[in-house]
Design an enzyme around this catalytic site. Sequence first.
Site, PDB file in Angstrom:
ATOM      1  N   GLU A  95       0.850  -1.258  -0.148  1.00 57.55           N
ATOM      2  CA  GLU A  95      -0.114   0.214   0.128  1.00 57.55           C
ATOM      3  C   GLU A  95       0.729   1.207  -0.238  1.00 57.55           C
ATOM      4  O   GLU A  95       1.740   1.380   0.774  1.00 57.55           O
ATOM      5  CB  GLU A  95      -1.042   0.097   1.179  1.00 57.55           C
ATOM      6  N   CYS A 108       2.789   8.519   1.466  1.00 60.38           N
ATOM      7  CA  CYS A 108       2.988   7.570   2.585  1.00 60.38           C
ATOM      8  C   CYS A 108       3.198   6.254   2.215  1.00 60.38           C
ATOM      9  O   CYS A 108       2.547   5.783   1.236  1.00 60.38           O
ATOM     10  CB  CYS A 108       1.845   7.335   3.651  1.00 60.38           C
ATOM     11  N   CYS A 115       3.024  -6.412   9.013  1.00 56.04           N
ATOM     12  CA  CYS A 115       3.907  -6.172   9.864  1.00 56.04           C
ATOM     13  C   CYS A 115       3.942  -6.867  11.029  1.00 56.04           C
ATOM     14  O   CYS A 115       2.989  -7.606  11.384  1.00 56.04           O
ATOM     15  CB  CYS A 115       3.364  -4.537  10.594  1.00 56.04           C
ATOM     16  N   CYS A 119       0.609  -4.344  17.331  1.00 50.89           N
ATOM     17  CA  CYS A 119      -0.124  -3.226  17.901  1.00 50.89           C
ATOM     18  C   CYS A 119      -1.567  -3.762  17.911  1.00 50.89           C
ATOM     19  O   CYS A 119      -2.245  -4.039  16.742  1.00 50.89           O
ATOM     20  CB  CYS A 119       0.133  -2.043  17.249  1.00 50.89           C
ATOM     21  N   CYS A 122      -4.112  -1.291  15.296  1.00 46.56           N
ATOM     22  CA  CYS A 122      -3.668  -1.281  14.035  1.00 46.56           C
ATOM     23  C   CYS A 122      -4.009  -2.377  13.211  1.00 46.56           C
ATOM     24  O   CYS A 122      -3.966  -3.650  13.283  1.00 46.56           O
ATOM     25  CB  CYS A 122      -2.226  -1.116  13.855  1.00 46.56           C
ATOM     26  N   CYS A 339      -4.053   6.543   9.050  1.00 45.72           N
ATOM     27  CA  CYS A 339      -3.036   5.718   9.853  1.00 45.72           C
ATOM     28  C   CYS A 339      -3.656   4.484  10.319  1.00 45.72           C
ATOM     29  O   CYS A 339      -4.792   4.497  11.012  1.00 45.72           O
ATOM     30  CB  CYS A 339      -2.641   6.691  10.976  1.00 45.72           C
TER      31      CYS A 339
HETATM   32  N1  SAH Z   1       5.169   0.996  12.046  1.00 43.25           N
HETATM   33  C1  SAH Z   1       5.484   2.089  12.044  1.00 43.25           C
HETATM   34  C2  SAH Z   1       5.002   2.950  11.001  1.00 43.25           C
HETATM   35  C3  SAH Z   1       3.449   2.860  10.417  1.00 43.25           C
HETATM   36  S1  SAH Z   1       2.146   2.888  11.534  1.00 43.25           S
HETATM   37  C4  SAH Z   1       4.762   2.475  13.608  1.00 43.25           C
HETATM   38  O1  SAH Z   1       4.134   2.005  14.179  1.00 43.25           O
HETATM   39  O2  SAH Z   1       5.355   3.726  13.801  1.00 43.25           O
HETATM   40  C5  SAH Z   1       1.897   4.812  11.415  1.00 43.25           C
HETATM   41  C6  SAH Z   1       1.483   5.474  12.462  1.00 43.25           C
HETATM   42  O3  SAH Z   1      -0.170   4.990  12.568  1.00 43.25           O
HETATM   43  C7  SAH Z   1       1.739   4.966  13.953  1.00 43.25           C
HETATM   44  O4  SAH Z   1       1.940   5.953  14.499  1.00 43.25           O
HETATM   45  C8  SAH Z   1       0.744   4.202  14.796  1.00 43.25           C
HETATM   46  O5  SAH Z   1       0.717   4.508  15.829  1.00 43.25           O
HETATM   47  C9  SAH Z   1      -0.309   4.816  13.876  1.00 43.25           C
HETATM   48  N2  SAH Z   1      -1.323   3.825  13.998  1.00 43.25           N
HETATM   49  C10 SAH Z   1      -1.702   2.756  13.905  1.00 43.25           C
HETATM   50  N3  SAH Z   1      -2.950   2.171  14.015  1.00 43.25           N
HETATM   51  C11 SAH Z   1      -3.968   3.240  14.074  1.00 43.25           C
HETATM   52  C12 SAH Z   1      -5.094   3.532  13.897  1.00 43.25           C
HETATM   53  N4  SAH Z   1      -6.162   2.502  14.208  1.00 43.25           N
HETATM   54  N5  SAH Z   1      -5.487   4.851  14.026  1.00 43.25           N
HETATM   55  C13 SAH Z   1      -4.713   6.062  14.077  1.00 43.25           C
HETATM   56  N6  SAH Z   1      -3.328   5.830  13.978  1.00 43.25           N
HETATM   57  C14 SAH Z   1      -2.936   4.425  14.229  1.00 43.25           C
HETATM   58 FE1  SF4 Z   2       3.039  -2.305  12.765  1.00 41.27          FE
HETATM   59 FE2  SF4 Z   2       0.848  -1.059  12.767  1.00 41.27          FE
HETATM   60 FE3  SF4 Z   2       2.261  -1.495  14.794  1.00 41.27          FE
HETATM   61 FE4  SF4 Z   2       2.959   0.068  12.925  1.00 41.27          FE
HETATM   62  S1  SF4 Z   2       1.240   0.513  14.428  1.00 41.27           S
HETATM   63  S2  SF4 Z   2       4.351  -1.191  14.275  1.00 41.27           S
HETATM   64  S3  SF4 Z   2       2.348  -0.912  11.292  1.00 41.27           S
HETATM   65  S4  SF4 Z   2       1.304  -3.163  13.832  1.00 41.27           S
END
Ligand code: SAH
Ligand code: SF4
Length: 354
Positions: A95, A108, A115, A119, A122, A339
């Site tokens: 993506e 982006c 991944c 988290c 996410c 995000c």
């Molecule tokens: N893996 C890296 C970069 C990709 S995620 C990281 O985690 O930093 C990019 C951003 O999206 C991160 O700051 C993450 O905390 C945020 N993010 C993930 N899931 C989200 C959600 N459901 N709503 C808003 N932000 C989210």
């Molecule tokens: Fe991976 Fe999503 Fe966590 Fe970023 S926020 S490290 S993309 S699982």
Amino acid sequence: MGLRAQTTLLGLDVADLRELLGPATPAYRARQIYDALYKRNVADLEESTELPVELRTRLLSATPHGHLTVDQRFDSADGTVRYLLKLPADGRSVETVLMPADDRHTICISSQVGCPVDCKFCLTAQMGLERSLSAGEIVGQVLHVCKEHRLEPRTDHVNIVMMGMGEPLLNLPNVLKAIRILCDANGVGFSQRRITVSTSGIVPKIAELGAAEVRPYLAISLNASHEEQRRALMPITKKYHLADLMEACKAYPLRPREFLFFEYVMLRGVNDTDADARRVVSLLGNLRAKLNIIALNPGPGIPFQTPDPERVESFQKIIMRSLPCYVRRPRGLDIYAACGQLKKMQAGDLVTIQ
Ligand code: SAH
Ligand code: SF4
């Protein structure tokens, strides 16, 4: 031609191209190919008529160009475009999102397919890790969007954020090589100041990034105000403790006028109280830092809710007494481009979530 057979031209620098061509080919040919790939961003080396036909044929039969193609494209009502770009190596897709604005464009990009960091808020996490991307596949995302939307990194204001799928610091060598290629003034021509890489906090890799000669800005996804809370939301914290993450941030070699960026996904009733905000201030107060708040972007299977705007405002006010703090406006929510929403959602999966 010495490099591995599955190598693509995208992702190679001038030295790699010289090695690929071998000693029998004049060295300036490597530079010509490099210019075609990165400066002129050609989709097909056949357009490079300055190269002898014999060389083009020999080169492309052994080493494909490697450009990404559009698998699917989704256009948001707010102008955001989400691409599923097909990777020629194995047909998987990744993506990439373009967020246009009047005065600047933000691309982006992803560092991995899926991944491995789990988290809980996410959508990408639900995919697990399929694989890491090569340097060429990272550069290829940027080149594709620039070509498709006629963006010129040397003259237009274009930012790159590595905030798509994946954890960039778990693919650091390829990420750094891609950034070196993107930032070569004699090639693609981005400035290091236009690129930001975001990490969930892979502590030992933070110093490694800080030591790189060509490096982007760093953003850290904090997302919690204390260890226990962070462990529940981001299980990676069991391995890389919050205290050690903060130590790595303190030791990070910031350049003049550089800030560390922190991101904080606000989850209703979980990490969104004024007490949380005060704890965040005590974590970040002594750093040269800025905080971006992201109110949760919801998605299927995500067991959290978005906080009310008043809660976000109150949280922001407390932070702003000590450090700059912005609330990030979600882009492309209607097409799962915001995000944490990148999970290759298909047209049929798109439901109204606003
Ligand atoms: N893996 C890296 C970069 C990709 S995620 C990281 O985690 O930093 C990019 C951003 O999206 C991160 O700051 C993450 O905390 C945020 N993010 C993930 N899931 C989200 C959600 N459901 N709503 C808003 N932000 C989210
Ligand atoms: Fe991976 Fe999503 Fe966590 Fe970023 S926020 S490290 S993309 S699982």
